[in-house]
Design an enzyme around this catalytic site. Structure first.
Site, mmCIF file in Angstrom:
data_model
loop_
_atom_site.group_PDB
_atom_site.id
_atom_site.type_symbol
_atom_site.label_atom_id
_atom_site.label_comp_id
_atom_site.label_asym_id
_atom_site.label_seq_id
_atom_site.Cartn_x
_atom_site.Cartn_y
_atom_site.Cartn_z
ATOM 1 N N HIS A 5 1.319 -0.808 0.028
ATOM 2 C CA HIS A 5 0.088 -0.236 -0.510
ATOM 3 C C HIS A 5 0.553 1.279 0.386
ATOM 4 O O HIS A 5 2.123 1.805 0.278
ATOM 5 C CB HIS A 5 -1.402 0.127 1.314
ATOM 6 N N GLU A 56 -3.806 3.673 1.585
ATOM 7 C CA GLU A 56 -3.708 3.777 3.355
ATOM 8 C C GLU A 56 -4.342 5.442 3.348
ATOM 9 O O GLU A 56 -3.121 5.891 3.348
ATOM 10 C CB GLU A 56 -3.194 2.968 4.071
ATOM 11 N N HIS A 74 3.173 11.390 -7.640
ATOM 12 C CA HIS A 74 2.188 11.049 -8.226
ATOM 13 C C HIS A 74 2.120 9.742 -7.346
ATOM 14 O O HIS A 74 3.006 8.735 -7.562
ATOM 15 C CB HIS A 74 1.118 11.811 -9.292
ATOM 16 N N GLU A 122 -2.646 10.695 -11.131
ATOM 17 C CA GLU A 122 -2.043 10.047 -12.970
ATOM 18 C C GLU A 122 -3.187 8.904 -13.037
ATOM 19 O O GLU A 122 -3.222 8.150 -12.802
ATOM 20 C CB GLU A 122 -0.293 9.820 -13.560
#
Length: 130
Positions: A5, A56, A74, A122
């Site tokens: 994550h 998260e 990003h 993105e």
């Protein structure tokens, strides 16, 4: 090994949950509050944590502001059609900061969206990776 994550600290948990679920189409996978540590965690994604990387959201109860810094770039999300994804995101109240179109080299179609805390996302067409 695999990526599990990416953690983002958020100022307003409910506003961020609304963005990632209603605007970006993710599902809440799990959520918990930690009274002792005074924080809440919400894991969201497009599939099970056992199969895909997820996001998260961390909400620290006693913090009201964060600086994004200059090192983080990003999050990238693959979509079938970047143009349609941007239209859907805008219709749901999302902020598109770079409209869909070819990148500078023309090799792919991309766009950028911004979440409520200013994190960049993105959007890339999935066929690019097949």
């Amino acid at each position: 090994m695999r990526i599990l994550h990416t953690m983002l600290r958020v100022k307003n948990l409910e506003k961020s949950i609304q963005f990632y679920t209603e605007v970006m189409g993710m599902e809440i996978l799990r959520q918990r509050d930690n009274e002792t540590g005074r924080y809440s965690l919400v894991f969201l994604g497009y599939g099970s944590e056992s199969d895909t990387a997820v996001i998260e959201l961390t909400y620290n109860w006693d913090e009201s502001d964060y600086e994004l810094g200059t090192a983080f770039g990003h999050i990238a999300i693959g979509v079938d059609d970047v143009y349609k994804a941007c239209d859907k995101i805008k219709a749901a109240g999302g902020k598109v900061t770079r409209e869909a179109g070819p990148n500078k080299g023309g090799a792919s179609i991309l766009a950028f969206v911004e979440d409520p805390d200013g994190y960049k996302i993105e959007l890339l067409e999935l066929h690019r990776f097949s």
